[in-house]
Design an enzyme around this catalytic site. Structure first.
Site, short mmCIF file in Angstrom:
data_model
loop_
_atom_site.label_atom_id
_atom_site.label_comp_id
_atom_site.label_asym_id
_atom_site.label_seq_id
_atom_site.Cartn_x
_atom_site.Cartn_y
_atom_site.Cartn_z
N CYS A 2 -17.12 3.60 -4.68
CA CYS A 2 -16.17 4.68 -4.37
C CYS A 2 -16.65 6.01 -4.95
O CYS A 2 -17.41 6.04 -5.91
CB CYS A 2 -14.82 4.37 -4.99
N ARG A 27 -22.96 6.89 -1.54
CA ARG A 27 -22.59 5.83 -2.48
C ARG A 27 -22.08 4.58 -1.77
O ARG A 27 -21.98 3.52 -2.37
CB ARG A 27 -21.52 6.34 -3.45
N TRP A 76 -14.55 2.08 -1.33
CA TRP A 76 -15.32 0.88 -1.00
C TRP A 76 -14.40 -0.27 -1.39
O TRP A 76 -14.18 -0.51 -2.59
CB TRP A 76 -16.61 0.88 -1.80
N ASN A 102 -11.80 4.93 -9.10
CA ASN A 102 -12.99 4.09 -8.97
C ASN A 102 -12.88 3.01 -10.04
O ASN A 102 -12.56 3.32 -11.19
CB ASN A 102 -14.28 4.88 -9.23
N GLY A 103 -13.22 1.78 -9.69
CA GLY A 103 -13.17 0.70 -10.68
C GLY A 103 -12.13 -0.34 -10.28
O GLY A 103 -11.69 -0.39 -9.13
N LYS A 486 -36.00 -4.85 0.75
CA LYS A 486 -35.98 -3.62 1.57
C LYS A 486 -35.64 -3.98 3.00
O LYS A 486 -34.82 -3.34 3.64
CB LYS A 486 -37.33 -2.89 1.53
N LYS A 605 -24.51 2.55 -3.18
CA LYS A 605 -25.67 3.02 -3.93
C LYS A 605 -25.57 2.63 -5.40
O LYS A 605 -26.53 2.23 -6.02
CB LYS A 605 -25.76 4.56 -3.80
O1 M6R Z 1 -28.81 1.90 -10.11
P1 M6R Z 1 -29.46 0.58 -10.40
O2 M6R Z 1 -30.93 0.65 -10.42
O3 M6R Z 1 -28.89 -0.09 -11.62
O4 M6R Z 1 -29.05 -0.33 -9.16
C1 M6R Z 1 -29.42 -1.68 -9.10
C2 M6R Z 1 -29.29 -2.21 -7.69
O5 M6R Z 1 -27.97 -2.11 -7.26
C3 M6R Z 1 -30.20 -1.46 -6.71
O6 M6R Z 1 -31.54 -1.52 -7.10
C4 M6R Z 1 -30.10 -2.07 -5.30
O7 M6R Z 1 -30.62 -3.36 -5.30
C5 M6R Z 1 -30.80 -1.17 -4.30
N1 M6R Z 1 -29.89 -0.82 -3.26
C6 M6R Z 1 -31.95 -1.79 -3.62
O8 M6R Z 1 -32.52 -0.94 -2.68
#
Ligand code: M6R
Length: 610
Positions: A2, A27, A76, A102-103, A486, A605
């Site tokens: 969110c 996000r 979200w 958020n949360g 990916k 994100k």
């Molecule tokens: O912000 P962070 O690196 O802690 O996030 C970890 C994962 O959520 C993040 O790497 C996620 O797997 C990506 N969307 C991958 O592309």
């Protein structure tokens, strides 16, 4: 996840809020809403399921909501389906108080029962409505006072933005375990879940700490601790340009960010190489402290965890210290063997991933020293660490990480080399050779990016496959994990990564005519073994895309259907080169399948709920 934005000032709030929400779209969200307060019109709320554009159209690009203060939210869904009613802002029964959140409020069910017993009727399925109703229940003419009472009753993680129709001159913000920042202007103040939402208006920000409450007016912002005693906050200056968070002519943020990798790598590596040495001013660990370490724990999620898997190969080889790599979401529940001689290396792009944060707090409780590798300056993980090494990737907007992953890897190399040099576990000559190779890495990535046509062509051949396996050995396996993620996250193709030697132990039963296998064969010492695995899958009908270094290119081409070559480098740095064609492959495949590349379905994100 969110997104929150709030504004109070001298301008019309709604267009500013919509613009802020647009910048938070990355996000991940499924609905959006606005609450704008005007002394004459009162509290006006508009909410809509779907893309932000639906809300923008509903409100005439914000023109239909008048007033100089308000809140915006992208939701979200966690509690209740994504629909108009469950979207935020959530408004209390009297229509007086609106809340964005958020949360997760963990004890919301009990609080809801309590409020219902007092005759309060709920309209949504959300945990957030409980906060709005509870605030109204306690409201006796002073919003801050009501907030103080509510904070004693709610449990969980929250960043809250609150407006009260009876107090049209102040906005309230609250934070616990979910990020919230304040933005300072001459005649306005803002709150937001991240800096991107305010950067167009101000670069002066402050980061709220857990338990803090802020009261914003057009001309000031006062922050209080959880006992509502005033606290002084440090204001930080954000020094990246707004263009860094814009597409700048590219069709997608992901492609732009893939292309930005040489610069991100230079920014991360070069300032830390001086006179042929790795210098990490930000790490205060001494040689004696390093010698006392009995193990390293790498803690992270998703792609950051994949960097951790590569780090295990790299750091164990360089330091001869055992390295455990743990998914942050598992760390707290696996009774980890952490002592005062443990160094926890925490990796996170956002610095706000709740699982990672919770795991690092647990590591701290057990006695570990915390060293984090973080991209977002001032984020919670950075602030709670003993040492922070920033990856200077700049803002990463696409949900699928690329440049942050690459810079995290680069920091692992820097860290490994620095520690190995201090410990004397690498010879001077090898050290000097590796430092020289590291310096060349950005240019080699640039070289791969200068010719994307072949990969685009391969994507056009294979984009219709519905199952893809990535195989590799040693560090190639670690990169395979990332290549596979990916592809699946943006193209929705089912994909798995396997240590190639494991194939025979089960997975090979899935290989049949036309299965796509991506074989990562860059680790020279294991090239022949990997070629045997390629033969095994080819014998069962697989189509094979192979990736290797130039030195093995001709050999590889004999055994696979499609071959990709990367420049040679020190074996430990191979992941940085090998990942690039895989990022491009995933990107082009997703493009050809017509997927929403920057905002893949169901993903956020920054994952700020457990
Ligand atoms: O912000 P962070 O690196 O802690 O996030 C970890 C994962 O959520 C993040 O790497 C996620 O797997 C990506 N969307 C991958 O592309």
């Amino acid at each position: 996840m969110c997104g929150i934005v709030g504004y109070i000032g001298t301008e019309e709030a709604a267009p500013i809020l919509l613009e802020g929400l647009r910048r938070l779209e990355y996000r991940g969200y499924d609905s959006a809403g606005l609450a704008v307060l005007d002394p004459e019109q009162g509290l006006q709320v508009a909410k809509a399921k779907g893309r932000l554009q639906v809300l923008a159209d509903l409100t005439g690009q914000g023109q239909k909501l008048t007033g100089h203060m308000g809140l915006g939210h992208t939701r979200w869904a966690t509690h209740g389906a994504p629909n108009d009613v469950n979207s935020h802002p959530q408004v209390s029964q009297s229509g007086r108080i609106a809340v964005v959140h958020n949360g997760i409020i963990e004890n919301y069910a009990r609080l809801k029962e309590f409020l219902e017993s007092k005759g309060i009727a709920f309209v949504s399925e959300t945990d957030t409505e409980v906060v709005a109703q509870l605030l109204d229940y306690y409201y006796e003419g002073d919003l801050l006072d009501a907030v103080g009472k509510v904070l004693h009753r709610i449990e969980g993680a929250y960043a809250l933005g609150i407006v009260c129709a009876d107090e049209p001159d102040r906005l309230v913000a609250v934070r616990k375990d979910s990020p919230l920042i304040l933005g300072y202007g001459a005649n306005f103040h803002m709150l937001a879940s991240d800096v991107t939402a305010v950067i167009q208006h101000t670069r002066e920000v402050c980061y709220l700490e857990d338990g803090e409450v802020a009261v914003l007016t057009a001309y000031g912002a006062q922050v209080y601790n959880s006992l509502l005693q005033p606290v002084e906050k440090e204001i930080s200056h954000v020094d990246w340009e707004i263009s860094a968070a814009e597409k700048g002519g590219y069709e997608h943020f992901m492609f732009k960010e893939i292309m930005e990798q040489p610069k991100a790598l230079r920014d991360t590596i070069f300032p830390r190489l001086r006179d042929g040495e790795v210098v990490l001013d930000e790490v205060s660990l001494t040689r004696e402290e390093l010698e006392r370490l009995d193990r390293l724990y790498v803690i992270a999620c998703g792609s950051s965890y994949h960097v951790g898997v590569a780090a295990k190969y790299t750091l164990e080889r360089l330091l001869r210290i055992p390295v455990e790599v743990t998914l942050a979401s598992e760390f707290r529940y696996c009774d980890p063997i952490v002592t005062r001689r443990t160094l926890a290396v925490v990796i996170s792009q956002s610095g706000e991933t709740i699982d990672t944060l919770a795991a690092m707090r647990e590591a701290r409780r057990l006695g570990a020293r915390l060293l984090s590798i973080v991209n977002v300056v001032g984020s919670t993980i950075a602030r709670e660490s003993d040492d922070v090494i920033y990856t200077w990737a700049g803002p990463e907007i696409a949900v699928a990480t690329t440049k942050a992953y690459s810079t995290q890897l680069a920091v692992i190399y820097l860290l490994g080399l620095r520690f190995a040099h201090l410990l004397g576990t690498v010879g001077e000559e090898e050290y000097a050779g590796m430092v020289a190779q590291l310096r060349q890495l950005p240019a080699k990535v640039e070289e791969i990016l200068s010719d994307t046509e072949k990969i685009q062509y391969y994507a056009s051949i294979y984009f219709n496959h519905d199952s893809v396996f990535y195989i590799g050995r040693n560090i190639d396996y670690a990169v395979g994990l990332e290549g596979s993620l990916k592809l699946k996250e943006i193209s929705y193709i089912h994909s798995e990564a396997y240590a190639a030697g494991e194939l025979k132990h089960g997975t090979i039963s899935l290989i049949e005519d036309g299965t796509l296998v991506v074989a990562l064969a860059s680790w020279g010492d294991l090239f022949d073994k990997l070629m045997s695995n390629v033969k095994e899958v080819k014998a069962r009908g697989a189509d094979v895309v192979g990736i290797t270094t130039r030195s093995h290119g001709a050999e590889l081409a004999k055994s696979v259907d499609s071959a990709i070559q990367i420049p040679d480098t020190h074996p430990m740095f191979l992941p940085s080169l090998e990942v690039v064609p895989m990022q491009l492959f995933a990107y082009y495949v997703a493009l050809m399948r017509g997927c929403d590349i920057d905002k893949p379905r169901n993903l956020a994100k920054s994952v700020t709920v457990e």
